[in-house]
Design a protein around this motif. Sequence first.
Motif, mmCIF file in Angstrom:
data_model
loop_
_atom_site.group_PDB
_atom_site.id
_atom_site.type_symbol
_atom_site.label_atom_id
_atom_site.label_comp_id
_atom_site.label_asym_id
_atom_site.label_seq_id
_atom_site.Cartn_x
_atom_site.Cartn_y
_atom_site.Cartn_z
ATOM 1 N N LEU A 14 -6.130 11.957 5.827
ATOM 2 C CA LEU A 14 -6.225 11.260 4.536
ATOM 3 C C LEU A 14 -5.221 11.835 3.527
ATOM 4 O O LEU A 14 -4.618 11.095 2.753
ATOM 5 N N HIS A 19 -1.946 10.392 4.310
ATOM 6 C CA HIS A 19 -1.894 9.002 3.858
ATOM 7 C C HIS A 19 -1.640 8.916 2.359
ATOM 8 O O HIS A 19 -0.857 8.083 1.903
ATOM 9 N N LYS A 20 -2.276 9.757 1.591
ATOM 10 C CA LYS A 20 -2.160 9.637 0.138
ATOM 11 C C LYS A 20 -1.026 10.456 -0.470
ATOM 12 O O LYS A 20 -0.708 10.306 -1.651
ATOM 13 N N SER A 69 2.899 9.415 2.950
ATOM 14 C CA SER A 69 2.940 8.235 3.824
ATOM 15 C C SER A 69 4.379 7.885 4.186
ATOM 16 O O SER A 69 4.609 7.070 5.062
ATOM 17 N N TRP A 70 5.341 8.552 3.537
ATOM 18 C CA TRP A 70 6.761 8.288 3.834
ATOM 19 C C TRP A 70 7.251 9.081 5.040
ATOM 20 O O TRP A 70 8.421 8.996 5.406
ATOM 21 N N ALA A 101 -9.926 12.248 17.758
ATOM 22 C CA ALA A 101 -10.103 10.793 17.806
ATOM 23 C C ALA A 101 -10.306 10.235 16.403
ATOM 24 O O ALA A 101 -9.746 9.186 16.049
ATOM 25 N N LYS A 102 -11.083 10.929 15.597
ATOM 26 C CA LYS A 102 -11.315 10.464 14.226
ATOM 27 C C LYS A 102 -10.021 10.477 13.425
ATOM 28 O O LYS A 102 -9.700 9.516 12.716
ATOM 29 N N THR A 122 -7.810 7.657 14.540
ATOM 30 C CA THR A 122 -8.267 6.344 14.072
ATOM 31 C C THR A 122 -7.867 6.151 12.603
ATOM 32 O O THR A 122 -7.379 5.086 12.229
ATOM 33 N N LYS A 156 -4.340 5.279 12.443
ATOM 34 C CA LYS A 156 -4.065 3.879 12.778
ATOM 35 C C LYS A 156 -4.455 2.962 11.627
ATOM 36 O O LYS A 156 -3.762 1.986 11.344
ATOM 37 N N ILE A 157 -5.560 3.265 10.966
ATOM 38 C CA ILE A 157 -5.988 2.432 9.844
ATOM 39 C C ILE A 157 -4.892 2.381 8.778
ATOM 40 O O ILE A 157 -4.582 1.330 8.233
ATOM 41 N N TYR A 158 -4.275 3.529 8.509
ATOM 42 C CA TYR A 158 -3.268 3.573 7.441
ATOM 43 C C TYR A 158 -1.835 3.558 7.970
ATOM 44 O O TYR A 158 -0.901 3.829 7.217
ATOM 45 N N ASN A 159 -1.702 3.258 9.263
ATOM 46 C CA ASN A 159 -0.363 3.132 9.825
ATOM 47 C C ASN A 159 0.450 4.423 9.733
ATOM 48 O O ASN A 159 1.653 4.386 9.462
ATOM 49 N N GLN A 174 -7.891 5.471 25.326
ATOM 50 C CA GLN A 174 -7.315 4.643 24.262
ATOM 51 C C GLN A 174 -6.284 5.393 23.403
ATOM 52 O O GLN A 174 -5.587 4.776 22.620
ATOM 53 N N PHE A 175 -6.195 6.705 23.567
ATOM 54 C CA PHE A 175 -5.212 7.461 22.784
ATOM 55 C C PHE A 175 -4.072 8.012 23.643
ATOM 56 O O PHE A 175 -3.209 8.724 23.146
#
Lengths: 469, 352
Positions: free
Chosen positions: B237, B240-241, B244-245, B279-280, B283, B286-289, B305-306
């Motif tokens: 997170l 992401h915040k 993200s670049w 895994a968390k 995920t 992936k949600i935030y690319n 899946q990973f």
Amino acid sequence: MELLPWQFQEINSKYLITNEAGSFFFCDENNLKNLINQNIDPIFESFLLNQNFTYEYENDMSWNNFSYNVFKRKKIDHNINYLILVPTLRCNLNCSYCQVSRVNENVLGYDWDEETLNLYERFISMQETKQIKIEFQGGEPTLRPDLLKKIIDITTKYIPQSEFVICTNLSNLSTELIDLYSNSNVFISTSLDGPLLTHKNQRTANEYQTTNFYNNLEEIINKFGFDKVSALPTITNFNEIEKVIDEYANFGFTNIFLRPVNFQGFARKSFKKNSFDTSSWKKSYLRAIDYIFQRNFISDHKMKEFNFENSLKRIFHPGSNGFVDLRTPNFHGRDYMVIDYDGTYYPTDESRMMSRIGLIDMNIGSLKNGYNESKINQLNINQFNETDPDCIHCAYQQYCGVDNVDMISRYNTIDIPKFETFFCNTNMFYFDQIFKRISQKKDIDIFNINGHLTDIFTTDNYFINHYYD
Amino acid sequence: MISLNSKIVHNFTTDENFVLKVEKNSQSINSCLENSNKFETSYGSFQFINNIELEEGEILIIFPKYNFIERFFRPNANANTILLTENCDQKCIMCSQPPKNKDYLYFDLYEKACVLLPMNTFIGISGGEPTLFKKELFQMINKVIEKRPDIKFHILSNGQHFEKSDMDDLKATNDNILWAVPLYSSSEVIHDLIVSKKGAYKKLYSNLDYLCLSGSNLEIRTVFMKTNAEDLENIALKIHKNFSWLQVWAIMQLEKIGYAKMNWKSIFYDSSFNFDPIAKALTISKIYNINAKLYNFPICTVPAQFRSLAVKSISDWKQKYLDDCKNCLVKNDCCGFFEWYDDSYKNVRAIN
């Protein structure tokens, strides 16, 4: 503390706060008032900083992250990376809602000729893009496999990383075509309108053609798998929407794009009622999404609906600008374009149809004469929502887009309030849907939102950081 | 294990260090030709003491006084890296290469060698901490990319030494460098504890602003340990915040050598047994690319899946496969195990 510009919207008696970078969170009315009055306690301030709604100093990481995402949302490639080509306007079917861009199979003079092919080679050799996606539309492109091959050869000669999608009614499946399809960079897109009877009524007309289509679709899937082929329904009878989903599930498709019948062309006359009726479309769409969500929750065969997936990506993935019907700015004649059977350029496939029925002349040049820059500039003056007097108040502005071609086709003008338009209405509805579900935190919704965004279907709620309670 | 350097016997006419390229058909001053175990160069010939087979196209750095060669570039290697120094101002609890007071500052030779590289080569620069010598480092890179703008560098740095005055150099090299910088926790206290340096987290954060504003490419590296396992979601997170670049977020498994071996019991988290924290984090990525990748994770230790995120990250010279791997269908896509691996994972098995 300075707040970066933000917008809000009521959702389920909570308030959704968003900003230009696409960050968002939910709070109650009290905190909305605190935001408005800039009456912000340290805990709220640190939350806002973490969410990129404020910053400590210019060019700190929150500021940079915010700016980067704003920029990424608005960035559109300067090179063509997506072309729709119409190698022939002729078609061997006569679908009830055909968007008029067809002539009968035997008519002469509606295919790309040698000159067009040479001009195309000149055009493609001048492109600076490193990869391109070419979509063959029609008419029925498989009436001219020889032309398709030539165009594919020319394109890959100059742009080795090319991808081709042949939009076909699958009535032909000759060995020549199968050879073409076996290339790893060639894909098939077809129409599957739902239950057999519907497909027959809307498209294939008789028993023979219908069976032929179903056989060919199965053959393609068996031979090449689902990665090779995608199918699109055109939904005219909204009551039937669950049956359409069932049909796709039965075939084994994992993606479905639920869209109402397109407004352009003859379809406008034949399906006048439904193409206007947004409220009944919304009701059916809602039913359909719930149907898909419940199916996914209990079945191992997961399906994703395209509108839902794409709107989610517009929210969560800045830079998801690949779907040209939903992005802003959405400049014409920039990174994608249509080249018609006679070498004429159109900004979009819809504008090609509108020009053909004489509603408006939207040609923006041709292979022979190049771009009509002044016309492109004229069309682009309003091809973004950033300054639209209605959109600037909208909490979904940065996720949404603009489509003036659709405006002209429906209203003959772009100069009407956005909130009265089909475009605004349906997209507001799609985004409302998503934010409602995120705010309600129901397992089944979280499960499917995760799945649509990541392909990992799980009830773990990863959106906790978006609630300020 | 593949040897990256070797003793030689030679009759060179020079004492100066120089650069060679193994080439069959070339008259270039730098070329070197094999002739029944002997290598002929324009400075004389040399022979290996050990049995070393050079590849066509290899680039060597020769130290005549020390009777020594470095294999600077091997065309078939999955990574070629310059070890610039073993000095470092951080002392990470899982460091696989604990700091020593040794430098290898042959910038002129590195420059000459880089110019001989094939088109579009990626060269790693690692340490210790390479930016302890950032002035010389930037000079060298600037000289290389002036002649060879196609060459790219992957620099492993703790990100502690950038300053505002580096902005020009960072901008000038931003197309050619991927900075791989570690972030080990979303908490200042824990990050500083892991790198054994007070204030490291704060410094890192403000320095990453320079990388962002100079348009630099960033890889954030997070070594996965007991110490930060539960925090991995929060790191995702944070990224992401704040970042993200970035280009890549690398989640890395431990390499059991150096300090990692010393602290093994208290830091190793068996991800083959419990993958949940990762895994968390994946995920959320992936949600935030966020482009997250797994380094040093054998594919069989990763849930299906990973698996596509597991990168062949272990350098070939210190990589091995286990007996069981012979029967594995995805061996060729798998990073395998470090040479010093010793059965730490509970669940390792051939995939078939």
